[in-house]
Every structure is written in structure tokens, then in C-alpha cells.
Design a protein around this motif. Structure first.
Motif, PDB file in Angstrom:
ATOM      1  N   GLY A   1       0.830  -1.206   0.000  1.00  0.00           N
ATOM      2  CA  GLY A   1       0.000   0.000   0.000  1.00  0.00           C
ATOM      3  C   GLY A   1       0.858   1.247   0.000  1.00  0.00           C
ATOM      4  O   GLY A   1       2.072   1.183   0.244  1.00  0.00           O
ATOM      5  N   ASP A   2       0.245   2.388  -0.283  1.00  0.00           N
ATOM      6  CA  ASP A   2       0.990   3.649  -0.253  1.00  0.00           C
ATOM      7  C   ASP A   2       0.322   4.684   0.637  1.00  0.00           C
ATOM      8  O   ASP A   2       0.768   5.832   0.703  1.00  0.00           O
ATOM      9  CB  ASP A   2       1.192   4.214  -1.663  1.00  0.00           C
ATOM     10  CG  ASP A   2      -0.108   4.388  -2.421  1.00  0.00           C
ATOM     11  OD1 ASP A   2      -1.187   4.330  -1.798  1.00  0.00           O
ATOM     12  OD2 ASP A   2      -0.047   4.583  -3.655  1.00  0.00           O
ATOM     13  N   ALA A   3      -0.762   4.294   1.327  1.00  0.00           N
ATOM     14  CA  ALA A   3      -1.447   5.221   2.220  1.00  0.00           C
ATOM     15  C   ALA A   3      -2.159   4.449   3.312  1.00  0.00           C
ATOM     16  O   ALA A   3      -2.711   3.369   3.075  1.00  0.00           O
ATOM     17  CB  ALA A   3      -2.448   6.082   1.448  1.00  0.00           C
ATOM     18  N   SER A   4      -2.137   5.006   4.519  1.00  0.00           N
ATOM     19  CA  SER A   4      -2.847   4.405   5.643  1.00  0.00           C
ATOM     20  C   SER A   4      -3.792   5.447   6.229  1.00  0.00           C
ATOM     21  O   SER A   4      -3.430   6.629   6.353  1.00  0.00           O
ATOM     22  CB  SER A   4      -1.860   3.936   6.712  1.00  0.00           C
ATOM     23  OG  SER A   4      -2.543   3.407   7.836  1.00  0.00           O
ATOM     24  N   LEU A   5      -5.009   5.018   6.566  1.00  0.00           N
ATOM     25  CA  LEU A   5      -5.965   5.900   7.218  1.00  0.00           C
ATOM     26  C   LEU A   5      -5.789   5.764   8.727  1.00  0.00           C
ATOM     27  O   LEU A   5      -5.703   4.656   9.258  1.00  0.00           O
ATOM     28  CB  LEU A   5      -7.388   5.550   6.802  1.00  0.00           C
ATOM     29  CG  LEU A   5      -7.676   5.708   5.301  1.00  0.00           C
ATOM     30  CD1 LEU A   5      -9.133   5.383   4.993  1.00  0.00           C
ATOM     31  CD2 LEU A   5      -7.327   7.111   4.815  1.00  0.00           C
ATOM     32  N   ILE A   6      -5.739   6.896   9.389  1.00  0.00           N
ATOM     33  CA  ILE A   6      -5.436   6.938  10.815  1.00  0.00           C
ATOM     34  C   ILE A   6      -6.725   7.182  11.606  1.00  0.00           C
ATOM     35  O   ILE A   6      -7.465   8.127  11.309  1.00  0.00           O
ATOM     36  CB  ILE A   6      -4.413   8.038  11.141  1.00  0.00           C
ATOM     37  CG1 ILE A   6      -3.234   7.989  10.145  1.00  0.00           C
ATOM     38  CG2 ILE A   6      -3.937   7.902  12.572  1.00  0.00           C
ATOM     39  CD1 ILE A   6      -2.507   6.673  10.092  1.00  0.00           C
ATOM     40  N   THR A   7      -6.976   6.343  12.588  1.00  0.00           N
ATOM     41  CA  THR A   7      -8.200   6.465  13.384  1.00  0.00           C
ATOM     42  C   THR A   7      -7.872   6.713  14.853  1.00  0.00           C
ATOM     43  O   THR A   7      -6.782   6.379  15.335  1.00  0.00           O
ATOM     44  CB  THR A   7      -9.058   5.192  13.275  1.00  0.00           C
ATOM     45  OG1 THR A   7      -8.289   4.051  13.722  1.00  0.00           O
ATOM     46  CG2 THR A   7      -9.496   4.964  11.836  1.00  0.00           C
ATOM     47  N   ASP A   8      -8.845   7.287  15.552  1.00  0.00           N
ATOM     48  CA  ASP A   8      -8.710   7.572  16.973  1.00  0.00           C
ATOM     49  C   ASP A   8      -8.835   6.280  17.782  1.00  0.00           C
ATOM     50  O   ASP A   8      -9.707   5.446  17.506  1.00  0.00           O
ATOM     51  CB  ASP A   8      -9.779   8.569  17.405  1.00  0.00           C
ATOM     52  CG  ASP A   8      -9.593   9.027  18.837  1.00  0.00           C
ATOM     53  OD1 ASP A   8     -10.100   8.328  19.733  1.00  0.00           O
ATOM     54  OD2 ASP A   8      -8.952  10.073  19.058  1.00  0.00           O
ATOM     55  N   ASN A   9      -7.994   6.129  18.775  1.00  0.00           N
ATOM     56  CA  ASN A   9      -8.011   4.916  19.595  1.00  0.00           C
ATOM     57  C   ASN A   9      -9.314   4.742  20.360  1.00  0.00           C
ATOM     58  O   ASN A   9      -9.766   3.625  20.606  1.00  0.00           O
ATOM     59  CB  ASN A   9      -6.855   4.939  20.598  1.00  0.00           C
ATOM     60  CG  ASN A   9      -5.532   4.530  19.963  1.00  0.00           C
ATOM     61  OD1 ASN A   9      -5.520   3.912  18.906  1.00  0.00           O
ATOM     62  ND2 ASN A   9      -4.433   4.893  20.594  1.00  0.00           N
ATOM     63  N   ASN A  10      -9.934   5.867  20.748  1.00  0.00           N
ATOM     64  CA  ASN A  10     -11.093   5.808  21.628  1.00  0.00           C
ATOM     65  C   ASN A  10     -12.402   5.522  20.897  1.00  0.00           C
ATOM     66  O   ASN A  10     -13.194   4.689  21.325  1.00  0.00           O
ATOM     67  CB  ASN A  10     -11.214   7.120  22.411  1.00  0.00           C
ATOM     68  CG  ASN A  10     -10.018   7.343  23.319  1.00  0.00           C
ATOM     69  OD1 ASN A  10      -9.514   6.402  23.938  1.00  0.00           O
ATOM     70  ND2 ASN A  10      -9.553   8.585  23.402  1.00  0.00           N
ATOM     71  N   ASN A  11     -12.627   6.240  19.764  1.00  0.00           N
ATOM     72  CA  ASN A  11     -13.923   6.108  19.098  1.00  0.00           C
ATOM     73  C   ASN A  11     -13.847   5.548  17.686  1.00  0.00           C
ATOM     74  O   ASN A  11     -14.869   5.379  17.030  1.00  0.00           O
ATOM     75  CB  ASN A  11     -14.644   7.464  19.076  1.00  0.00           C
ATOM     76  CG  ASN A  11     -13.789   8.562  18.443  1.00  0.00           C
ATOM     77  OD1 ASN A  11     -12.937   8.291  17.610  1.00  0.00           O
ATOM     78  ND2 ASN A  11     -14.028   9.809  18.859  1.00  0.00           N
ATOM     79  N   GLY A  12     -12.656   5.279  17.196  1.00  0.00           N
ATOM     80  CA  GLY A  12     -12.513   4.713  15.863  1.00  0.00           C
ATOM     81  C   GLY A  12     -12.785   5.675  14.726  1.00  0.00           C
ATOM     82  O   GLY A  12     -12.846   5.272  13.564  1.00  0.00           O
TER      83      GLY A  12
END
Length: 393
Positions: free
Chosen positions: A104-115
Motif C-alpha cells: 500500500g501507499d497510504a494508511s488511514l489513521i483512526t482515533d483509539n477511543n472512538n474509531g
């Protein structure tokens, strides 16, 4: 050097109608594919509070207007990729190793608490904000270099509106989210959208032109469609629709229906992009023995891949792109100051002459699965580097 964004934008001469015609005409063939990703559907764009090159209110009004068109193809027709998810507390090293393993060339970043989606990290971010700034990937958290609060789209929205957001703002990636929950369900990649569109046009051209080579057949087919010369009778309505869609593209790609002007070439594209200052360095140019750190600094300034040129002969020997930085340097934990470009570059890259047409450049990128093309010219037995274009150009 031209890249994927350069070429897409050049199809329309900098206007929306030209590039729209490529994707819209291809999506006319997608109804029976049955190959959509399982993306949750919703009704309107979801925009985290972010700053884009185009005022948010303008984008929103465009989307609302186009969402009233019942015949618009939904975002799901573009077949978004399954997202590669990371946490905002992950290190850059762990994410680059994950992306390298999964290609892959990109990752989506999510919050640990609420996703919820909080950012996106691409190979370009890693080059510009990590390597070029000499940061340690093993201790640098993703939240410090990611692009925060990215613009997003829902899977039931108009596919053309989603592409408009990407092209007009020069976004290579656009997250797809669930409007009800805000959770991430997919990721659009402009390169994948382009390749899928060309695949569709190739299938159509093979039916029309038989044994002709793909580019010639595609060009002939598109010209015929643009002048509504294919078929007849029951096909008249479809021809009229295709003429409206492809007319602007043909005016740029083939010099207009009257054939009095020349097709748009990469030479013209580069001159227009650089405001005629084509004698200036077209992009970052490095030597094979230069350090990765030095190359990354130049790439961060130009926001383009670096061309690797042998200083003794002046010949192009390689290209060093953002993905090379991520997969061959950062994920492998190489020292950016002692690693030479020649050890991690892509050798013998595909290149094209400046009189290559935009359509031919798109086909070359598709056939060789590349996003950038060095443009070189032979002059008196010498090879002269003219520039670098990407697919969006």
C-alpha cells in the motif's frame, strides 16, 4: 518528468470537463460488472473540518446540486480499496512496514477511543515530513506528520463529484466513510480509478477495432464517439450522450473536431505547467551517489520524484520516488545519510519523448503501472532531460 496528476489534468486543458469524460464514459460500462466493494452506503458527503485548495462551501454546494441527479453513478462504482487502518499512536516505522508488506501507499489513521478518522498518512508525507526533516521513524508518532482531518466521501454520493474533489484539489487519495457512524469503509485512489477507466475503454475499443493496437484503437473510438459516428438507430441517444461527455476531451487530446490543430503533447503540457520557463530545472535531479537525505530534501521542495542522472555522462539512470523512500529506506531502517540513491532507486525507468500525446502518455502509465514519466529528447546523439510529468498533469 510527468506524473499521474499532471496527465489527468492535461486531458481537460485544466478544466473539469476533459478529465470527467474519461471516467464518466468508462463508468457507462460498469453497471453489469458486479465487482463493487462492500462499502456502506449513505446520502451525502462527510467533511471533517479541513482546509482544501477549493473553498469548502463551493465543494459542498457542487455536491448537493449533483446529488439530485438520479442517474449519477455512486462512489461504489469506482470500487474503493479496503482501507489499511492504523492508530494515531502507532510509530511511523510500524506503519511503513505494514504498508510495505501489504503493498500500500497510504494508511488511514483512526482515533483509539472512538474509531473515527483523524488523518491520512501517505508515502509523500513520509518523504516530506519525516525523511527530509531527519526524524527517527522508530520514535516518531504518526499524528505528528500525518495529514489531519482529510476530506472524505460517502459511497452513495456521485462518483463524478468524488473525482472532482480529487482532481481539482490534487488529492491522490480520498477516504470513504459511513455517513451514519463516520467510520472508515474504503479508500479511493486516483491511479486505480484511472487504470479501471482505461481498462473499460480498452474493452470497448477491442470490440470496435479488432486487431489495431490499443492506443490507436482507443483514439479512433473516442474520436468517432465524440462526433457521434458509431452505430445508429437505437444507439443515437447513447451516442449523443457520449458526444457531450467526450467532446471536451477530444478538443484537447486530438486538436478539435476540425483536425486543424495538433494533439496535446507533453511538450505543450510542460510549457504550460511551467509558464514557459522550461529552461529551469524541471524537477529534483540527483546523482547516483547522493544520499537519500539530500534527495528527500529536493523532493520535498519540488513535491515530485527525483530523476537520477549520471553526472559523468548526463544520462538518466533511474528515478527515485516517494514509494521508494517509504518501502526501500524507511521500512528497511536504512540510514538516510549513508544510504546512496543508487542503492534504492528504480533503475532504467520508462521514459517518453516530449512529442508524446497525452493519450499515449496515459496508456504508457497504464501499461507499465507507473504514476510518473521522465520526458527525454535525443539531440545530436545526446539525451536531454526535458522534464517530469505525473498522471494528474
Amino acid at each position: 518528468l510527468v506524473d499521474v496528476m499532471d496527465v489527468i489534468y492535461g486531458c481537460g486543458g485544466g478544466s473539469v470537463d476533459g478529465w470527467r469524460s474519461i471516467f464518466d464514459s468508462a463508468m457507462m460500462d460498469m453497471d453489469g460488472d458486479g465487482d463493487d466493494d462492500s462499502v456502506v452506503s449513505s446520502n451525502s458527503y462527510y467533511y471533517p473540518k479541513s482546509v482544501t485548495k477549493q473553498p469548502q462551501a463551493t465543494i459542498m454546494s457542487s455536491v448537493k446540486e449533483n446529488n439530485n441527479k438520479k442517474k449519477d453513478k455512486p462512489v461504489s462504482k469506482l470500487r474503493p480499496r479496503k482501507p489499511l487502518i492504523s492508530s494515531s499512536q502507532d510509530s511511523i516505522l510500524s506503519i511503513t512496514q505494514m504498508l510495505t508488506n501489504k503493498r500500500g501507499d497510504a494508511s488511514l489513521i483512526t482515533d483509539n477511543n472512538n474509531g473515527q478518522l483523524t488523518g491520512i498518512l501517505t508515502d509523500t508525507d513520509i518523504t516530506r515530513r519525516l525523511v527530509a526533516q531527519d526524524k527517527d521513524p522508530s520514535i516518531t508518532l504518526v499524528e505528528s506528520i500525518m495529514t489531519p482531518k482529510p476530506t472524505c466521501v460517502n459511497s452513495d454520493d456521485s462518483a463524478m463529484d468524488a473525482l472532482a474533489v480529487m482532481v481539482e484539489n490534487h488529492f491522490r487519495h480520498l477516504p470513504v466513510v459511513d455517513n451514519a457512524t463516520g467510520s472508515v469503509v474504503g479508500l479511493l485512489d486516483i491511479a486505480k480509478c484511472l487504470n479501471d477507466a482505461i481498462d473499460k475503454l480498452e474493452r470497448r475499443s477491442s470490440k470496435e477495432k479488432g486487431t489495431q493496437d490499443t492506443t490507436t484503437a482507443m483514439a479512433s473510438l473516442l474520436q468517432n464517439v465524440a462526433t457521434a459516428n458509431i452505430g445508429g438507430g437505437a444507439d443515437n441517444n447513447a451516442n449523443a450522450a457520449l458526444q457531450a461527455l467526450l467532446g471536451p476531451l477530444m478538443a484537447q487530446a486530438f486538436g478539435g473536431n476540425d483536425n486543424t490543430s495538433s494533439p496535446l503533447t507533453l511538450r505543450t503540457l510542460l510549457l504550460a505547467r511551467d509558464d514557459g520557463k522550461h529552461n529551469n530545472p524541471p524537477t529534483a535531479i540527483v546523482k547516483p551517489t547522493d544520499s537519500v537525505y539530500h534527495a528527500a530534501r529536493l523532493m520535498a521542495e519540488s513535491r515530485r520524484a527525483a530523476l537520477v542522472v549520471d553526472d559523468s555522462t548526463g544520462t538518466l539512470v533511474g528515478i527515485f520516488g516517494f514509494n521508494d523512500v517509504m518501502t526501500r529506506v524507511v521500512s528497511q531502517e536504512r540510514n538516510i545519510h549513508t544510504t546512496q540513491v543508487q542503492d534504492v532507486m528504480t533503475s532504467r525507468p520508462e521514459s517518453v519523448p516530449p512529442d508524446t500525446t497525452v493519450l499515449e502518455a496515459l496508456q504508457t502509465m497504464h501499461d507499465h503501472t507507473v504514476l510518473t514519466l521522465p520526458v527525454v529528447e535525443d539531440e545530436c546523439d545526446d539525451t536531454v532531460i526535458v522534464g517530469l510529468v505525473d498522471v494528474m498533469d
